[in-house]
Design a protein around this motif. Structure first.
Motif, short mmCIF file in Angstrom:
data_model
loop_
_atom_site.label_atom_id
_atom_site.label_comp_id
_atom_site.label_asym_id
_atom_site.label_seq_id
_atom_site.Cartn_x
_atom_site.Cartn_y
_atom_site.Cartn_z
N ASP A 139 0.82 -1.22 0.00
CA ASP A 139 0.00 0.00 0.00
C ASP A 139 0.85 1.26 0.00
N HIS A 277 -0.39 4.11 10.17
CA HIS A 277 0.41 3.25 9.30
C HIS A 277 0.86 4.01 8.05
N HIS A 281 4.55 5.32 6.04
CA HIS A 281 5.05 5.30 4.66
C HIS A 281 5.47 6.72 4.24
N HIS A 287 7.28 -2.01 5.30
CA HIS A 287 6.59 -2.99 6.14
C HIS A 287 7.61 -3.78 6.97
ZN LIG Z 1 1.63 -0.22 4.32
#
Ligand SMILES: [Zn+2]
Length: 435
Positions: A139, A277, A281, A287
Motif C-alpha cells: 500500500d 500506518h 510510509h 513494512h
Molecule cells: Zn503499508
C-alpha cells in the motif's frame, strides 16, 4: 448503570502466523481472510453527559487497564490517550475524544479486538470493529506528489527541535456521515500517531490537525484517489496550509484499507487504524523487516505499526522493550522511530502557515508599528508594502520578531507579512493593514 455490550471477537490466528513468517515488501502472504466481519453493536447509555469517559468505555476495554499518558483540550474537545495493559502485559491503546455536549468518539485497541466506539449526546452508542492495514498488501506508493510541492530536497536531519506536522483531514460526505463527528474523529486519528510516537520515544515530533474539509463525491481508498488527493482537497489546502494531507473514505469496494506516498505527504485511509500506518510510509517507512541490514533500518517489526497482523501502539525501535523483555526493533533493520526523527523536518515543512491578525499597534506622525500573531512554523517573516504609486507589493524587511515599525507618514500604504519556514517555503500573505 449502562447496559453492557456483548461483542464476541474472533482472534486472527491465521494472520498472526502469516506475519510471523517475515513478509517482504511485495511478498504475497496467502492466508484465508479471517471471519472478522462482526456487525456493529449498539446500545443506549442513560444520562450520558454525567458519565465519565472511563464509565463509557469500561466494558469494552476489560480486562485491560488504561494507562493514560496524554490529556489535552483541542478545538473544544477533550482528547485523552494512553496504553491499555492486558493481564499478560501485552499492550493495546485507547484514544477518547469527547465533545462539550458529552458525545464521545473513542478508538479502542485491545489485543485481538479493535474498533471505534461512538456515543452521541443522547447516549446512543455503537461499536464497530475495524481492520488493520494488512502488511502483506503493498500500500506504499512511490511518491509523485513530491514533484508538486517538494521541500528544497529530501535530505534528512535528526535533531531535537520540536517538529509539528500539520494535517488536513479530508473526508467524502459519505465517510463523514459514517464517523458522525469528523472533527472528533480527526483529532482521534492525530492522537493515534502521537501516542505511538510517544511510546516509541520520538518525543519531539507531533501531529496537529490543521483543519478538515468534506467533499460531496465519494471516493474509494485507492491509488487513483491518492494520486488525485491534492486536487480533491485543494481548497482545504489553500485554507489551512497543511504539511500533510490525509483523505478518509469508505473502505467498501476499495482494493485496500489505505495507501500512502513514500516518501510523501499524502495518504488515503479507510478506518481508524490506517493513518498511523500510512504516515509511516510518508516518513519513508516500509513494512516488515527482511532481516538484511543492507535493506536499511526503515522497517517495521513484529507487532509494530508497519508490520504484523496485530499491531499495538508502537513504531519499531530498539530502545523500547515488549512484554517479553524483547526489543521492539533493531537498530540496523527495524527502527521506524529513527525514520520519523530523520523525516520530521521534511514532513513538517511542506508548507508555511501564514501569520494572522496582522494589525496596527501604534503610530506617530512619521512611523507606524504593526504586530501579528505567529505562524506555527516560521523562522522569520518578510514584511511587504504596497503604495498607490507602487501597487505591486515590495518586500521591505525581514524580521524574526512579531512587530515591525515602518517609517511612513503618508497613511496610504498597505502592509502585510509572509511567514518563511525552515525549508525556505513562504506562506501566503497575512491579512493587510495600514495607518
Ligand atoms: Zn503499508
Amino acid at each position: 448503570m449502562h447496559d453492557t455490550v456483548d461483542v464476541r471477537f474472533i482472534r486472527r490466528a491465521s494472520s498472526a502466523l502469516c506475519a510471523a513468517s517475515v513478509v517482504v515488501l511485495l511478498g504475497a502472504c496467502a492466508h484465508p481472510t479471517p471471519p472478522d466481519s462482526i456487525e456493529p453493536k449498539s446500545w443506549v447509555i442513560e444520562n450520558v453527559a454525567a458519565k465519565t469517559t472511563a464509565e463509557l468505555y469500561a466494558d469494552l476495554i476489560a480486562p485491560a487497564v488504561f494507562e493514560r499518558s496524554g490529556s489535552k483540550v483541542i478545538d473544544g474537545y477533550t482528547v485523552e490517550s494512553g496504553n491499555l495493559r492486558m493481564p499478560d502485559k501485552s499492550m493495546g491503546s485507547l484514544i477518547t475524544v469527547r465533545a462539550k455536549d458529552g458525545s464521545l468518539t473513542a478508538i479502542i485497541e485491545v489485543p485481538g479486538k479493535q474498533g471505534i466506539l461512538r456515543v452521541n449526546a443522547d447516549g446512543k452508542s455503537i461499536f464497530t470493529r475495524e481492520k488493520y492495514p494488512d502488511s502483506s498488501v503493498e500500500d506504499s506508493v512511490i511518491s509523485t506528489d513530491n514533484l508538486l510541492m517538494a521541500p528544497s530536497s529530501s535530505k534528512t536531519t535528526a535533531d531535537n527541535e520540536p517538529r509539528v506536522i500539520e494535517v488536513l483531514a479530508g473526508f467524502s460526505r459519505a465517510y463523514a456521515n459514517v464517523v458522525v463527528d469528523p472533527h472528533a474523529f480527526s483529532l482521534a486519528e492525530m492522537e493515534t500517531v502521537n501516542l505511538a510516537l510517544r511510546n516509541s520515544l520520538v518525543t519531539n515530533v507531533s501531529m496537529k490537525l490543521a483543519g478538515i474539509q468534506i467533499v460531496e463525491p465519494n471516493y474509494l481508498a485507492s491509488k487513483e484517489t491518492l494520486h488525485q488527493l491534492l486536487t480533491i482537497f485543494s481548497s482545504g489546502i489553500d485554507q489551512y496550509a497543511p504539511d500533510v494531507v490525509a483523505g478518509f473514505f469508505n473502505g467498501e469496494g476499495s482494493p485496500a484499507v489505505g495507501y500512502g506516498n513514500m516518501p510523501g505527504r499524502t495518504s488515503v485511509n479507510a478506518g481508524s487504524f490506517v493513518f498511523r500506518h500510512e504516515i509511516g510510509h510518508n516518513a519513508s517507512g516500509f513494512h516488515c523487516s527482511p532481516s538484511d541490514p543492507a535493506s536499511g533500518y526503515g522497517f517495521g517489526y513484529n507487532t509494530s505499526i508497519m508490520c504484523g497482523a496485530w499491531y499495538g501502539p508502537y513504531y519499531s525501535t530498539p530502545l523500547v522493550r515488549d512484554e517479553n523483555g524483547q526489543p521492539r526493533g533493531d537498530a540496523l533493520t527495524a527502527d521506524m522511530a529513527r525514520a520519523f526523527r530523520e523525516n520530521a523536518m521534511r514532513l513538517s515543512t511542506y508548507t508555511a502557515s501564514p501569520a494572522t491578525n496582522f494589525r496596527k499597534t501604534g503610530s506617530t506622525i512619521t512611523k507606524i508599528t504593526f504586530g501579528w500573531d505567529q505562524s506555527n512554523d516560521a523562522v522569520r517573516y518578510d514584511v511587504y508594502r504596497e503604495t498607490p504609486a507602487q501597487p505591486q507589493p515590495q518586500k521591505i524587511a525581514e524580521t524574526v520578531s512579531l512587530t515591525y515599525t515602518a517609517a511612513d507618514s503618508s497613511g496610504r500604504s498597505m502592509y502585510f507579512v509572509k511567514a518563511i519556514n525552515s525549508a525556505a517555503n513562504e506562506s501566503k500573505p497575512s491579512n493587510k493593514a495600514s495607518r
